[in-house]
Design a protein around this motif. Structure first.
Motif, PDB file in Angstrom:
ATOM      1  N   LEU A  42       0.818  -1.214   0.000  1.00  0.00           N
ATOM      2  CA  LEU A  42       0.000   0.000   0.000  1.00  0.00           C
ATOM      3  C   LEU A  42       0.850   1.261   0.000  1.00  0.00           C
ATOM      4  CD1 LEU A  42      -2.921  -0.938   2.429  1.00  0.00           C
ATOM      5  CD2 LEU A  42      -2.924  -0.890  -0.064  1.00  0.00           C
ATOM      6  N   SER A  46       0.239   3.970  -2.813  1.00  0.00           N
ATOM      7  CA  SER A  46      -0.249   5.280  -2.374  1.00  0.00           C
ATOM      8  C   SER A  46       0.303   6.422  -3.226  1.00  0.00           C
ATOM      9  CB  SER A  46       0.113   5.518  -0.902  1.00  0.00           C
ATOM     10  OG  SER A  46       1.525   5.586  -0.737  1.00  0.00           O
ATOM     11  N   GLN A  47       1.387   6.149  -3.931  1.00  0.00           N
ATOM     12  CA  GLN A  47       1.975   7.170  -4.796  1.00  0.00           C
ATOM     13  C   GLN A  47       1.100   7.458  -6.013  1.00  0.00           C
ATOM     14  OE1 GLN A  47       6.013   5.993  -5.683  1.00  0.00           O
ATOM     15  NE2 GLN A  47       6.390   5.366  -3.572  1.00  0.00           N
ATOM     16  N   ASP A  48       0.233   6.498  -6.330  1.00  0.00           N
ATOM     17  CA  ASP A  48      -0.685   6.662  -7.458  1.00  0.00           C
ATOM     18  C   ASP A  48      -1.979   5.909  -7.148  1.00  0.00           C
ATOM     19  OD1 ASP A  48      -2.066   6.878  -9.797  1.00  0.00           O
ATOM     20  OD2 ASP A  48      -0.526   6.006 -11.084  1.00  0.00           O
ATOM     21  N   PRO A  49      -3.003   6.598  -6.641  1.00  0.00           N
ATOM     22  CA  PRO A  49      -4.273   5.964  -6.244  1.00  0.00           C
ATOM     23  C   PRO A  49      -4.972   5.204  -7.374  1.00  0.00           C
ATOM     24  CG  PRO A  49      -4.125   8.196  -5.395  1.00  0.00           C
ATOM     25  CD  PRO A  49      -3.001   8.039  -6.361  1.00  0.00           C
ATOM     26  N   SER A  50      -4.601   5.476  -8.618  1.00  0.00           N
ATOM     27  CA  SER A  50      -5.249   4.792  -9.741  1.00  0.00           C
ATOM     28  C   SER A  50      -4.743   3.366  -9.914  1.00  0.00           C
ATOM     29  CB  SER A  50      -5.020   5.571 -11.044  1.00  0.00           C
ATOM     30  OG  SER A  50      -3.650   5.539 -11.420  1.00  0.00           O
ATOM     31  N   LYS A  52      -4.692  -0.143  -9.136  1.00  0.00           N
ATOM     32  CA  LYS A  52      -5.615  -1.043  -8.444  1.00  0.00           C
ATOM     33  C   LYS A  52      -5.430  -2.516  -8.817  1.00  0.00           C
ATOM     34  CE  LYS A  52      -9.363   2.336  -7.936  1.00  0.00           C
ATOM     35  NZ  LYS A  52     -10.822   2.551  -8.099  1.00  0.00           N
ATOM     36  N   GLN A  79      -9.457  -2.351   3.275  1.00  0.00           N
ATOM     37  CA  GLN A  79      -9.351  -1.065   2.584  1.00  0.00           C
ATOM     38  C   GLN A  79     -10.559  -0.761   1.710  1.00  0.00           C
ATOM     39  OE1 GLN A  79      -6.389  -2.626   3.565  1.00  0.00           O
ATOM     40  NE2 GLN A  79      -6.229  -0.730   4.742  1.00  0.00           N
ATOM     41  N   ARG A 162     -11.902  -1.526  -5.084  1.00  0.00           N
ATOM     42  CA  ARG A 162     -10.752  -0.772  -4.578  1.00  0.00           C
ATOM     43  C   ARG A 162      -9.470  -1.423  -5.055  1.00  0.00           C
ATOM     44  NH1 ARG A 162      -7.480   2.051  -4.318  1.00  0.00           N
ATOM     45  NH2 ARG A 162      -6.618   3.352  -2.668  1.00  0.00           N
ATOM     46  N   TYR A 163      -9.451  -2.758  -4.978  1.00  0.00           N
ATOM     47  CA  TYR A 163      -8.291  -3.502  -5.484  1.00  0.00           C
ATOM     48  C   TYR A 163      -8.750  -4.781  -6.172  1.00  0.00           C
ATOM     49  CZ  TYR A 163      -5.438  -0.413  -2.617  1.00  0.00           C
ATOM     50  OH  TYR A 163      -4.859   0.698  -2.071  1.00  0.00           O
TER      51      TYR A 163
END
Length: 245
Positions: A42, A46-50, A52, A79, A162-163
């Motif tokens: 994670l 977290s550096q790129d929320p896109s 997935k 999450q 989300r993932y």
């Protein structure tokens, strides 16, 4: 050096068939190990929320790839909505691990246009994750994974989950894993400690990189944690230098 971070290790289990060990209080060390891997993953994502789509592969069969995929999906459910896909169309195992009948439709039938997504996806009540099994026999797995339908499916799933954890096939035998890896945002590589040869891993890493595919992290499985320096020994063997986190 492999040049990628060691996201974590999973301890050697007495009973290798404990697919749902994440929820077993007797194996707290394993649960914490999976949570550590998830946390490190994670931090990357977290550096790129896109990002997935998480693909999991290994060099050989029987390295614990599917076991890691399942339990990582369980942990990621904290999450948000998580989907676990069995994209190993040659030797699938996820459906069987969840007790699904052999004739349960899955990714194969979906990509052939024979069923709708809701007809082959099911939700596991215990973990809260959704599962898309591989489905029936497939004579053309590479063609299906190359198909526009698979690309479109993953594109749509980004908006609903989300993932998405994709259990892929091992990289040594066929090209399926490379096709899946090309479509994923993050590629995690499972290595069975004290089993898989360093030369084999380096060779497959080189093949992945030659295809423009970067591995984002390694997970060591079946590590004998009774040895005080098990993690360091694994890192040294695979020439990790200071990549341990």
């Amino acid at each position: 050096s492999l040049g990628v971070p060691l996201l974590g290790i999973t301890p050697k289990l007495k009973n290798k068939k404990l697919d749902f060990v994440f929820f077993d209080r007797e194996y707290k060390a394993f649960t914490e190990a999976i949570r550590t891997i998830k946390t490190n993953l994670l931090l990357q994502l977290s550096q790129d929320p896109s990002q997935k789509l998480i693909a999991i592969t290994s060099t050989l069969a029987e390295e614990g790839k599917s076991h890691v995929a399942m339990n990582l999906a369980f942990s990621l459910a904290a999450q948000g909505k998580v989907l676990l896909i069995d994209a190993n169309l040659r030797a699938p195992s996820i459906g069987n691990r969840f007790g699904l009948p052999e004739n349960h439709p899955g990714l194969v039938e979906l990509l052939r246009g024979e069923v709708r997504f809701v007809e082959c996806c099911f939700r596991d009540k215990r973990s809260g994750i959704s599962i898309l099994p591989a489905g029936g026999d497939c004579d053309d797995p590479l063609d299906l994974l190359f198909s526009p339908r698979f690309h479109l499916l993953l594109k749509r799933l980004r908006h609903h989950y989300r993932y998405v954890v994709i259990d892929s096939i091992q990289t040594e035998s066929v090209s399926d894993a490379f096709v899946v890896a090309k479509k994923a945002d993050s590629i995690l590589y499972v290595v069975k400690a004290s089993s898989t040869k360093q030369s084999q891993v380096v060779k497959l890493f080189d093949r992945l990189r030659s295809q423009g595919i970067d591995v984002h992290g390694v997970i060591a499985t079946q590590v004998d944690v009774s040895k005080g320096h098990a993690k360091e020994d694994f890192a040294n063997y695979y020439d990790y230098n200071n990549a341990i986190r």
